[in-house]
Design an enzyme around this catalytic site. Structure first.
Site, PDB file in Angstrom:
ATOM      1  N   ASP A 429      -7.270  -6.406   9.478  1.00 40.39           N
ATOM      2  CA  ASP A 429      -6.485  -7.152   8.492  1.00 40.39           C
ATOM      3  C   ASP A 429      -6.662  -6.477   7.133  1.00 40.39           C
ATOM      4  OD1 ASP A 429      -5.020  -9.270   7.352  1.00 40.39           O
ATOM      5  OD2 ASP A 429      -6.783 -10.580   7.181  1.00 40.39           O
ATOM      6  N   GLU A 432      -3.560  -2.891   3.901  1.00 44.22           N
ATOM      7  CA  GLU A 432      -2.395  -2.285   3.215  1.00 44.22           C
ATOM      8  C   GLU A 432      -2.805  -1.154   2.273  1.00 44.22           C
ATOM      9  OE1 GLU A 432      -2.951  -5.559   3.549  1.00 44.22           O
ATOM     10  OE2 GLU A 432      -1.579  -5.686   5.227  1.00 44.22           O
ATOM     11  N   ASP A 505       1.436 -13.028   7.184  1.00 46.21           N
ATOM     12  CA  ASP A 505       1.333 -14.441   6.791  1.00 46.21           C
ATOM     13  C   ASP A 505       2.688 -15.113   6.630  1.00 46.21           C
ATOM     14  OD1 ASP A 505      -1.351 -14.023   6.849  1.00 46.21           O
ATOM     15  OD2 ASP A 505      -1.554 -13.777   4.680  1.00 46.21           O
TER      16      ASP A 505
HETATM   17  O1  MIG Z   1      -6.605 -13.127   2.491  1.00 47.53           O
HETATM   18  O2  MIG Z   1      -8.786 -13.416   7.373  1.00 47.53           O
HETATM   19  O3  MIG Z   1      -2.930 -12.209   7.402  1.00 47.53           O
HETATM   20  O4  MIG Z   1      -4.013 -13.700   9.493  1.00 47.53           O
HETATM   21  O5  MIG Z   1      -6.245 -15.341   8.903  1.00 47.53           O
HETATM   22  C1  MIG Z   1      -6.317 -13.657   3.744  1.00 47.53           C
HETATM   23  C2  MIG Z   1      -8.081 -14.481   6.826  1.00 47.53           C
HETATM   24  C3  MIG Z   1      -6.928 -12.786   4.806  1.00 47.53           C
HETATM   25  C4  MIG Z   1      -4.860 -12.656   6.067  1.00 47.53           C
HETATM   26  C5  MIG Z   1      -4.307 -12.539   7.448  1.00 47.53           C
HETATM   27  C6  MIG Z   1      -4.544 -13.816   8.193  1.00 47.53           C
HETATM   28  C7  MIG Z   1      -6.026 -14.108   8.238  1.00 47.53           C
HETATM   29  C8  MIG Z   1      -6.581 -14.190   6.813  1.00 47.53           C
HETATM   30  N1  MIG Z   1      -6.310 -12.938   6.101  1.00 47.53           N
END
Ligand code: MIG
Length: 821
Positions: A429, A432, A505
């Protein structure tokens, strides 16, 4: 900003002032303001030369390289002052020559590089480039010669290409953009961005896939603009007769990919950028996720509920709270005192455990990952050598430079302990990369870029892809013969070689459910078939109906995972009351029954580059109406679905492409090539199967591999013409298929008014353990009097059931079945 005097009459025709402003939009530019620059265009071709399969054309200063990559693919590069950049690409692992036949000739007006299938024409007078088929029909051509502007802040150039667009040309591709499925009329950009609760039309999003497909009637072509800088695309938006693409830096380098069918373009794009690895079979089951399930008792409770309620499920996810202070590769021992035991217990009950790993490493001298990374100098640095620091979940963090092969190797090794603990998959996650407050890294951050060096301007869009690459490769080493499962949020073209993706998200709204159907189709056409949305919507609260409709779409999402944000109410398939639980179960069961079919579609993607989701525009590209049909698609070759995406919807209009189709639920036969109205009570959704299909179905299991089946069912749909179906099988979780230990079955059916035949041929070295097929022959137009199986009369019952099926049990190795009136 712009010195408007710089815009000459000539350029004004090509770009409005607004476009010039946007075209050179600077990302996080920490340096000076924009200075007036002059656009330069290729002029007339003055000379050419050839080196192997590369042709070079020059206007005296700038040079263009035309490379024959294959019979159907040609690459074009442009160097403003004649010097090309080093030839390196994260997207295309092998840029070197492939064996192919080509020829070159010169006429008064043009040069022409031809393969057996296509030609690239370079017009001498204006340096325009065109692509034609082998009967000299122009498929795609420049509207303006390639051009560039010097970048006074960073060096290098902003590079531009502008091509002609026909009046009705439709456009597809570009990953998971949230605009209409047909991109015509859109202007879009690629700059990986953490876009929590993104809106319809918001751009850019998490991924950068600079690949599009243009369609004109029966012909289509693809353009893959392999440039990792911020890229932008204009699809007949600024000017109805033109399509442009441009980048903030790097090289104007693109591949022309020939069709003529849209599906051919997608397959050939896969030849360049690779396909998905075959996922472990369990990864195609249902996944339950939430931010976050903790402590251990909660995780166990969720797992127990699935089994007690008999809702199939294969994977449970641990989001960031399983870690100690969000430090990657650690465990919060208060919540998870003995992760190895817990994971083992879950595994004994058929659950795989997937854990999240983010790129930010907490600045903490007592944390071994930070210490190691620091000692080895693996963290990213700013232009003047300060560390790149930013705040993410763990607090102040530094970030590994995943574009450094040595860092990737190190990162991969960090998974040793997680693998030993029994973790079966990893979720990447925030890659980016996302940074709280500033969004992402400043562009002056330096990257190794596999030895080709660059700032974050160049490496930003590939950072996430290189992270999940390191993750995948590391897991593969740890697991030895088992297939790893990875999922990533960010990516660039080619990321499919290392991972599945989800759309990030999204929001619990009907609009997002509908958007999800478009995003997944588009990802699938853009090389990323293994994709899905957060079922139910990540933020906000779905009501029961929305959740159930989303589960239904999820059955036909290549990746099927329910996920939700931490501040929302419980979100499991049983959270909305018994009535809905029953429907959710029914559809998750459908997913499990169809797993052998779904798995076969993955094989066709991995092996042959077929996209898994195919919009009707891909099936019948010449029909203009199809370019505006967004919410129906086929999954693989045989099953067409139209997910319900409106609240309270009682019926839905569905277009069935030409040919004959069966309603999956009623077995009604429907003549395609027309729209039909389908009833859509909540416990149903429109699903259709092509006549003549042979669809494998698994006996119902609560998780993949729950038991060894002693027979496999096939749904065989009658057709009065010849139809082929393929079915793939193997061990389901090893790499033995790379040594040809797999089985590909081919079924050929054909029928007439008084007979129906099914032929089977089998290839491959894998032998399944079951012995018997349970064949359901559906919708014979005659009363069967006799069935012959490999020359012997079949002894069992020939009675039809209420759904017009006769069921026969035959040996798995049968070659020939004949049903006679
Ligand atoms: O700033 O890990 O898209 O699926 O549950 C949020 C917490 C960070 C974003 C991800 C989401 C995940 C969440 N993450």
């Amino acid at each position: 900003m712009e010195d408007k005097k710089e815009i000459t009459e000539e350029t004004q025709n090509q770009y409005s002032i607004e476009q010039l402003d946007e075209g050179i939009q600077h990302v996080n530019n920490p340096v000076v303001g924009v200075q007036p620059v002059e656009k330069k265009y290729l002029t007339a071709v003055k000379e050419y030369n050839q080196l192997y399969n590369n042709f070079y054309f020059s206007d005296g200063d700038a040079r263009v390289e035309v490379r024959v990559v294959s019979d159907e693919i040609i690459r074009v590069r442009m160097a403003p002052h004649g010097t090309f950049l080093e030839d390196f690409s994260y997207a295309v692992p092998q840029t070197e020559q492939r064996a192919t036949v080509f020829s070159f000739n010169e006429t008064v007006d043009a040069y022409k590089v031809s393969t057996n299938t296509i030609a690239c024409i370079i017009y001498k007078e204006n340096f325009h480039i065109a692509f034609a088929d082998n009967i000299d029909t122009i498929i795609n051509e420049d509207a303006i010669a390639m051009h560039w502007e010097e970048n006074l802040d960073y060096g290098g150039y902003y590079v531009y290409a502008t091509k002609k667009a026909t009046e009705t040309e439709a456009f597809y591709g570009l990953g998971d953009k949230t605009v209409d499925l047909n991109l015509r009329g859109s202007r879009l950009q690629n700059w990986n961005s953490d876009t929590y609760s993104f809106a319809k039309g918001q751009d850019p999003l998490y991924r950068s896939i600079p690949f599009y497909i243009g369609i004109n009637g029966e012909t289509s072509y693809g353009i893959f603009f392999d440039n990792t800088f911020k890229t932008q695309f204009d699809f007949a938006h600024e000017n109805a007769g033109q399509t442009s693409f441009w980048a903030d830096g790097g090289e104007l380098q693109y591949y022309y990919i020939h069709g003529p069918k849209m599906i051919d373009v997608v397959k050939r794009y896969h030849i360049l950028t690779g396909t998905h690895q075959l996922p472990p079979m369990w990864a195609l089951g249902f996944h339950q996720c939430r931010w976050s399930y903790y402590p251990e008792s909660k995780v166990k409770d969720i797992a127990r509920n699935f089994r007690e309620r008999k809702i199939p499920c294969d994977a449970i996810y641990l989001d960031i709270d399983y870690m100690d202070g969000y430090r990657c590769f650690t465990w919060n021992k208060k919540y998870f005192p003995d992760p190895k035991r817990m994971i083992k217990e879950l595994a004994d009950d058929g659950f795989k455990t997937v854990v999240i790993i983010d790129p930010g490493i907490k600045v903490d001298e007592n944390y071994w990952v930070f210490r190691e990374g620091k000692e080895k100098r693996y963290f990213c640095r700013r232009c003047d050598d300060y560390f790149m620091e930013g705040y993410v979940w763990p607090g102040r963090c530094q970030f590994p430079d995943f574009t450094n092969p040595e860092v990737r190797e190190w990162w991969g090794g960090l998974f040793k302990e997680l693998a030993e603990t029994g973790v079966a998959g990893v979720w990447n996650d925030m890659n980016e990369p996302a940074v709280f407050g500033t969004g992402t890294f400043p562009v002056d951050v330096r990257h190794n870029y596999d030895g080709y060096r660059g700032s974050h301007r160049k490496a930003h869009n590939v950072y996430g892809m290189q992270m999940v690459r390191a993750t995948y490769d590391g897991l593969k080493k740890q697991y030895k013969s088992k297939r790893p499962f990875t999922i990533t949020r960010a990516g660039y073209s080619g990321v499919q070689r290392y991972s599945s993706v989800w759309t990030g998200d999204n929001v619990a709204s009907w609009e997002h459910l509908k958007l999800g159907t478009v995003q997944c189709q588009r990802l699938s056409m853009s090389g990323i078939s293994f994709c899905g949305t957060d079922i139910g919507g990540f933020s906000g609260e779905p009501d029961a109906e929305l959740f159930t409709r989303w589960i239904q779409f999820g059955v036909f999402s290549p990746f099927m995972r329910a996920h939700s944000a931490g501040d929302t109410r419980e979100r499991e398939p049983w959270s909305f009351g018994e009535e809905y639980e029953a429907i959710n179960r029914k559809f998750i069961e459908l997913r499990y029954r169809l797993l052998p079919y779904i798995y076969s579609a993955f094989w066709e993607q991995h092996r042959y580059g077929f996209p898994i989701l195919r919009p009707v525009a891909m099936l019948e590209q010449a029909d203009q109406t199809n370019h505006y049909r967004e919410n129906e698609f086929t999954f693989g070759d045989k099953i067409l679905v139209a997910p319900v995406t409106e609240p309270g919807q009682k019926s839905k209009i569905v277009y069935l492409p030409k040919g004959k189709w069966y309603d999956y639920w009623t077995h009604d036969l429907i003549e395609g090539g027309a729209e039909i109205t389908v009833n859509t009570p909540l416990d149903s959704m429109p699903i259709f199967v092509r006549a003549g299909s042979v669809i494998p179905e698994s006996p119902l299991m609560q998780y993949v591999g729950e038991f060894e089946p002693d027979e496999v069912m096939f749904q065989v749909y009658y057709a009065d013409y010849e139809v082929n179906s393929f079915c793939y099988e193997d061990h389901g979780d090893t790499f033995a298929y790379e040594q040809d230990i797999y089985m590909e079955k081919k079924f050929v059916v054909n029928g007439d008014a008084s007979s129906f035949t099914i032929r089977q041929s089998i290839e491959g070295l894998f032998t399944p353990r079951y012995e018997t097929y349970d064949l359901k022959i559906i919708s014979l137009p005659f009363k069967p009097a006799r069935i012959v199986v490999d020359n012997k009369d079949y002894a069992g019952s020939l009675e039809e059931d209420e759904l017009k099926c006769i069921r026969i049990k035959v040996n798995k190795n049968f070659k020939y079945i004949q049903v006679l009136a």
